[in-house]
Design a protein around this motif. Structure first.
Motif, PDB file in Angstrom:
ATOM      1  N   GLU A 183     -24.032  -1.261  -6.154  1.00  0.00           N
ATOM      2  CA  GLU A 183     -23.046  -0.949  -7.189  1.00  0.00           C
ATOM      3  C   GLU A 183     -21.672  -1.453  -6.801  1.00  0.00           C
ATOM      4  N   VAL A 184     -21.334  -1.248  -5.484  1.00  0.00           N
ATOM      5  CA  VAL A 184     -20.009  -1.725  -5.028  1.00  0.00           C
ATOM      6  C   VAL A 184     -19.929  -3.240  -5.136  1.00  0.00           C
ATOM      7  N   ALA A 185     -20.966  -3.886  -4.789  1.00  0.00           N
ATOM      8  CA  ALA A 185     -20.956  -5.353  -4.874  1.00  0.00           C
ATOM      9  C   ALA A 185     -20.852  -5.810  -6.312  1.00  0.00           C
ATOM     10  N   LYS A 186     -21.524  -5.070  -7.220  1.00  0.00           N
ATOM     11  CA  LYS A 186     -21.446  -5.402  -8.644  1.00  0.00           C
ATOM     12  C   LYS A 186     -20.034  -5.194  -9.176  1.00  0.00           C
ATOM     13  N   PHE A 187     -19.393  -4.101  -8.709  1.00  0.00           N
ATOM     14  CA  PHE A 187     -18.034  -3.788  -9.133  1.00  0.00           C
ATOM     15  C   PHE A 187     -17.060  -4.860  -8.643  1.00  0.00           C
ATOM     16  N   GLU A 188     -17.236  -5.227  -7.407  1.00  0.00           N
ATOM     17  CA  GLU A 188     -16.332  -6.239  -6.845  1.00  0.00           C
ATOM     18  C   GLU A 188     -16.501  -7.565  -7.584  1.00  0.00           C
ATOM     19  N   ALA A 189     -17.710  -7.838  -7.961  1.00  0.00           N
ATOM     20  CA  ALA A 189     -17.937  -9.098  -8.686  1.00  0.00           C
ATOM     21  C   ALA A 189     -17.295  -9.057 -10.059  1.00  0.00           C
ATOM     22  N   GLU A 190     -17.396  -7.944 -10.746  1.00  0.00           N
ATOM     23  CA  GLU A 190     -16.772  -7.834 -12.085  1.00  0.00           C
ATOM     24  C   GLU A 190     -15.269  -7.824 -11.958  1.00  0.00           C
ATOM     25  N   LYS A 191     -14.768  -7.201 -10.936  1.00  0.00           N
ATOM     26  CA  LYS A 191     -13.311  -7.134 -10.754  1.00  0.00           C
ATOM     27  C   LYS A 191     -12.734  -8.522 -10.531  1.00  0.00           C
ATOM     28  N   SER A 192     -13.479  -9.290  -9.771  1.00  0.00           N
ATOM     29  CA  SER A 192     -12.948 -10.625  -9.494  1.00  0.00           C
ATOM     30  C   SER A 192     -12.914 -11.494 -10.763  1.00  0.00           C
ATOM     31  N   LYS A 193     -13.672 -11.120 -11.749  1.00  0.00           N
ATOM     32  CA  LYS A 193     -13.698 -11.876 -12.974  1.00  0.00           C
ATOM     33  C   LYS A 193     -12.540 -11.498 -13.915  1.00  0.00           C
ATOM     34  N   VAL A 194     -11.841 -10.381 -13.809  1.00  0.00           N
ATOM     35  CA  VAL A 194     -10.746  -9.922 -14.706  1.00  0.00           C
ATOM     36  C   VAL A 194      -9.443 -10.564 -14.275  1.00  0.00           C
ATOM     37  N   LYS A 195      -8.603 -11.086 -15.266  1.00  0.00           N
ATOM     38  CA  LYS A 195      -7.307 -11.723 -15.009  1.00  0.00           C
ATOM     39  C   LYS A 195      -6.189 -10.784 -15.470  1.00  0.00           C
ATOM     40  N   TRP A 196      -5.628  -9.995 -14.592  1.00  0.00           N
ATOM     41  CA  TRP A 196      -4.527  -9.060 -14.910  1.00  0.00           C
ATOM     42  C   TRP A 196      -3.195  -9.813 -14.907  1.00  0.00           C
ATOM     43  N   GLN A 197      -2.169  -9.311 -15.818  1.00  0.00           N
ATOM     44  CA  GLN A 197      -0.803  -9.871 -15.815  1.00  0.00           C
ATOM     45  C   GLN A 197      -0.029  -9.297 -14.666  1.00  0.00           C
ATOM     46  N   THR A 198       0.944 -10.130 -14.167  1.00  0.00           N
ATOM     47  CA  THR A 198       1.676  -9.767 -12.978  1.00  0.00           C
ATOM     48  C   THR A 198       3.017  -9.116 -13.278  1.00  0.00           C
ATOM     49  N   GLU A 199       3.504  -8.992 -14.559  1.00  0.00           N
ATOM     50  CA  GLU A 199       4.788  -8.365 -14.866  1.00  0.00           C
ATOM     51  C   GLU A 199       4.737  -6.913 -14.503  1.00  0.00           C
ATOM     52  N   THR A 200       6.075  -6.418 -14.389  1.00  0.00           N
ATOM     53  CA  THR A 200       6.200  -5.007 -14.032  1.00  0.00           C
ATOM     54  C   THR A 200       5.933  -4.181 -15.243  1.00  0.00           C
ATOM     55  N   ASN A 201       5.280  -3.119 -14.992  1.00  0.00           N
ATOM     56  CA  ASN A 201       4.957  -2.207 -16.082  1.00  0.00           C
ATOM     57  C   ASN A 201       6.182  -1.387 -16.388  1.00  0.00           C
ATOM     58  N   PRO A 202       6.642  -1.443 -17.656  1.00  0.00           N
ATOM     59  CA  PRO A 202       7.878  -0.710 -17.996  1.00  0.00           C
ATOM     60  C   PRO A 202       7.645   0.779 -17.939  1.00  0.00           C
ATOM     61  N   LEU A 203       6.460   1.139 -17.971  1.00  0.00           N
ATOM     62  CA  LEU A 203       6.207   2.588 -17.923  1.00  0.00           C
ATOM     63  C   LEU A 203       6.037   3.098 -16.476  1.00  0.00           C
ATOM     64  N   TYR A 204       6.070   2.189 -15.603  1.00  0.00           N
ATOM     65  CA  TYR A 204       5.807   2.579 -14.186  1.00  0.00           C
ATOM     66  C   TYR A 204       7.063   3.129 -13.583  1.00  0.00           C
ATOM     67  N   ARG A 205       6.953   4.229 -12.848  1.00  0.00           N
ATOM     68  CA  ARG A 205       8.071   4.835 -12.137  1.00  0.00           C
ATOM     69  C   ARG A 205       7.594   5.100 -10.731  1.00  0.00           C
ATOM     70  N   GLY A 206       8.478   4.669  -9.791  1.00  0.00           N
ATOM     71  CA  GLY A 206       8.087   4.818  -8.395  1.00  0.00           C
ATOM     72  C   GLY A 206       8.021   6.264  -7.956  1.00  0.00           C
ATOM     73  N   SER A 207       7.337   6.431  -6.889  1.00  0.00           N
ATOM     74  CA  SER A 207       7.090   7.792  -6.397  1.00  0.00           C
ATOM     75  C   SER A 207       8.142   8.268  -5.434  1.00  0.00           C
ATOM     76  N   THR A 208       9.183   7.398  -5.073  1.00  0.00           N
ATOM     77  CA  THR A 208      10.222   7.831  -4.132  1.00  0.00           C
ATOM     78  C   THR A 208      11.552   7.880  -4.846  1.00  0.00           C
ATOM     79  N   THR A 209      12.530   8.769  -4.402  1.00  0.00           N
ATOM     80  CA  THR A 209      13.878   8.943  -4.949  1.00  0.00           C
ATOM     81  C   THR A 209      14.863   8.809  -3.823  1.00  0.00           C
ATOM     82  N   THR A 210      15.962   8.074  -4.043  1.00  0.00           N
ATOM     83  CA  THR A 210      16.961   7.827  -3.001  1.00  0.00           C
ATOM     84  C   THR A 210      18.237   8.558  -3.367  1.00  0.00           C
TER      85      THR A 210
END
Length: 789
Positions: A741-768
């Protein structure tokens, strides 16, 4: 004639109580041979007394000869007899003249003896009171005896006083000894020879062999004076020359002064052993002692350095010959040595001497009393081939067979000895022997004449016409042929004998050694056991086998050494009957069908069968199954229930035995299977009382019971093992599925092309946050650091 016959027969019966049987007729052809064949044999010299040949039957017992018609006056039958020549009565009381004393009876006799016949004579001995005594004191004067010499200086007086209580006629003498004066027994330097004690230092006499210092005398004071003047001497080795001195004291009868009719006592005093025999070879002395007197004019032993020491045997001969009784008075260390000597010397005794001879007087008195309380006979002369048997008749008439000595005899009492004399073989010459009490001069002189020849031999008729006209001499009723002639009447010449016809092809002796060849024919010797016959005397009717003491069991005839059985009998011994009537059982069968009839007796072939006709057979049929209950109970029984098993076994007439000594050949082997499916084997036998005995019970091939605990443990372990194996397989399968199953998952994952922009909804987990005071604190710390450096 009747009275003469009666007397002769009476003497014959008296002398034949111990010998019976036939004489050797086949081997005795002369009268002398007949007498030698036995003391019960007689010879008939009557002419024409025997068979036609005239040579057999003349030698027989007196009774048989008389019964066969031989005249009494023509029978040669010498009879043993005793002829007493002198038999003076024993002296009953003391005599003034000791030569008149008689202490043994008889004093002289002649004994005429046939070989093999016994004659018994009785000898009486009585020691008379107040008998003269000659005592010779023989002392060792070596250096170690110095204190003893001082002790006995008054011995003469005291000894004479004590001996006067025992005898009125007493004499004593004195002698001394040291050693042979030669090397290596002494030191041979001039100084040592003149004074052997110079190294002590002490002045003593030169070493000497033996001196007769004082001959026998009745002057006790002279004895004391002589002893007081004695001085010691010395030698090197421990043994002394005492036996040289004993020999000279015994044989120098005249110089010592021994009387013929007195008791001779020789007291030997020493603290050391004595040389004997070939000990003198150490000094190069090799000439044997001759047993003669060698005292010189100074009464000294002149052959001390020339002749050897005497042997024990020589001493015994001379002491016995001169009637000298030896008393060994020795110290404690030497007692056992001289006791061994005394066992060999007749009449010798041993006394234990104190270191300084302080008890010498008591020792001599005790030894004298011991010697006088014993009476022992001794034999002088040649006794080879002569059989002498003694029986002592001592106090109160008590008999002691095979003894010639009586002890604890009171002086004056009479003791007797029965002496049985016989000759084992014939001798042509007569012999003389003497029998005497040890230590006494009285003696019985015995002359023995062997009766071996016939008186009729002296009356032989030379060249008798009865022996074929002078071809031989007629001697004792038979012909003694001249050279060249043989035969009962000398009728045959040796050249015409034809002796080969009397001898078989393989035989060395003619007529089989059982007959004589006369003129070419065998004349068989008669035998007291039966008939001897055959052309060469090879057969007889008495040499067959015997059964229960009977020849041919009494059921056959003996023919030339073989049994010829009568009708109805068979076998080598003719003891086997052919009749089978005694083997028929009650049911009419032969031996009950369980055996064979052999010699009229059933021999059972069935191992369990017994009885006269094999009718007893407790194990016949099916004996194994009938005893099964007993065997089964014995196998299952413990110690408590063995008694119950015994009752069960009695019901089937059986007993169980654990013994190993049984016969398998006479046993029946059984093999049965029980309820437990085990094979049980055992043996059945019948004992001497007819009871059935069970041996060697064993079980084999039994089914094994399951082991439940082991089965439970095995099943449990198997279940656990299977579970573990299944879990391991399940885990392996799950791991493989996950990896897939892990090998199957890794194979499918390698086939997906994700975008590299920053997610506007993303907020980091640290505060300064910014610390406003942080700068001032930093400033304060810097000067401190500058000042430290």
């Amino acid at each position: 004639m009747g009275i003469e016959l009666l007397c002769l027969c009476f003497l014959f019966l008296q002398r034949n109580n111990y010998v019976q049987g036939a004489c050797s007729q086949e081997s005795t052809v002369t009268c002398e041979d007949c007498l030698l064949s036995g003391p019960h044999c007689a010879w008939c010299l009557q002419e024409n007394y025997t068979d036609s040949f005239g040579i057999h039957g003349r030698c027989d017992t007196l009774e048989n000869l008389l019964s066969k018609g031989c005249q009494l006056n023509l029978i040669e039958f010498p009879i043993s007899e005793v002829e007493i020549h002198r038999n003076d009565p024993l002296t009953a009381s003391s005599q003034k003249n000791s030569s008149d004393v008689t202490q043994i009876s008889p004093q002289k006799l002649t004994l005429r003896l046939r070989p093999g016949h016994e004659e018994t004579i009785q000898i009486k001995v009585r020691q008379t009171e107040d008998y003269p005594i000659d005592l010779y004191y023989l002392m060792d004067l070596s250096a170690s005896m110095d204190d003893d010499l001082n002790t006995i200086k008054e011995l003469g007086s005291t000894l004479s006083k004590e001996m006067s209580k025992l005898t009125s006629n007493f004499r004593l003498g004195f002698g001394s000894f040291v050693e042979k004066p030669v090397s290596p027994f002494i030191k041979t330097t001039a100084a040592e020879i003149s004074n052997p004690c110079r190294t002590v230092p002490y002045e003593c006499l030169p070493t000497f062999g033996y001196k007769n210092v004082l001959p026998l005398t009745n002057d006790a004071e002279k004895f004391n004076k002589i002893v007081k003047g004695q001085r010691i001497s010395a030698n090197i080795d421990t043994p002394e020359g005492g036996f040289d001195a004993i020999m000279q004291a015994a044989v120098c009868k005249e110089k010592i002064g021994w009387r013929n009719d007195s008791l001779h006592l020789l007291v030997f005093v020493s603290d050391a052993d004595s040389h004997f025999g070939m000990d003198s070879k150490l000094a190069g002395i090799v000439i044997p002692n001759d047993g003669n007197c060698h005292l010189d004019h100074n009464n000294e032993y002149s052959m001390s350095t020339v002749q050897e020491y005497p042997t024990i045997g020589q001493l015994i001969d001379k002491l016995v010959q001169n009637n000298v009784l030896l008393i060994f008075a020795v110290t404690n260390e030497q007692v056992h040595i001289y006791e061994n000597y005394a066992k060999l010397i007749p009449g010798a005794t041993v006394g234990r001497l104190q270191k300084d001879s302080g008890n010498i007087l008591q020792l001599i008195i005790s030894a004298y009393q011991e010697l006088r309380s014993e009476v022992e006979l001794e034999i002088l002369g040649e006794t080879e081939g002569l059989n002498l048997s003694f029986t002592a008749i001592c106090n109160n008439g008590t008999f002691f067979p095979h003894q010639r000595k009586c002890s604890h005899v009171k002086v004056g009492n009479t003791v007797s000895f029965n002496v049985t004399v016989s000759l084992s073989s014939c001798e042509k010459t007569r012999r003389f022997i003497k029998i005497k009490p040890v230590g006494l001069s009285d003696v019985l002189e015995m002359e023995i004449h062997p009766l071996c020849s016939c008186e009729c031999q002296a009356k032989a008729e030379k060249q008798s016409p009865k022996c074929s006209q002078g071809k031989g001499s007629l001697e004792c009723g038979v012909c003694v042929c001249s050279p060249g002639y043989v035969g009962p009447r000398c009728e045959c010449h040796e050249s015409s004998l034809g002796a080969s016809s009397c001898r078989g092809p393989a035989e060395q002796s003619s007529c089989s050694g059982r007959g004589d060849c006369y003129c070419g024919q065998c004349l068989c010797h008669p035998s007291p056991y039966g008939k001897v016959y055959g052309p060469r005397c090879e057969c007889n009717d008495f040499s067959c086998v015997r059964h229960r003491g009977l020849q041919c069991a009494g059921n056959g005839d003996c023919d030339c050494g073989e049994c010829r059985c009568h009708s109805g009998w068979t076998g080598e011994y003719c003891n086997c009957t052919t009749d089978t009537s005694t083997c028929i059982a009650e049911d009419g069968t032969l031996c009950s069908g369980r055996g064979e009839c052999i010699c009229g007796t059933c021999a059972c072939t069935h191992p369990a069968a017994s009885g006269q006709t094999c009718e007893k057979c407790p194990l016949c049929g099916d004996p194994c199954s009938s005893r099964w209950s007993c065997v089964e109970c014995h196998l299952a029984a413990d110690d408590k229930s063995l008694r119950d098993c015994s009752e069960k076994c009695k019901l089937v007439d059986a007993t169980v035995s654990m013994q190993k000594d049984y016969s398998e050949d006479k046993s029946i082997s059984c093999s049965l299977q029980g309820e437990n499916e085990c094979i049980t084997t055992f043996l059945l036998a019948v004992d001497e009382q007819g009871r059935t005995v069970i041996h060697n019970i064993e079980q084999k091939d039994c089914a094994q019971h399951p082991n439940i605990p082991m089965i439970v443990v095995g099943v449990t372990l198997a279940i656990l093992l299977i579970g573990i194996v299944l879990l391991c397989i399940w885990k392996l399968l799950v791991s493989l599925q996950d990896r897939k199953e892990v090998a199957k998952f890794e194979a499918e994952k390698s086939k997906v092309k994700w975008q590299t922009e920053t997610n506007p909804l993303y907020r980091g987990s640290t505060t300064t946050f910014k610390n406003v005071t942080y700068k001032n604190q930093d400033m304060h710390k810097r000067p401190m650091a500058a000042g430290f450096y």
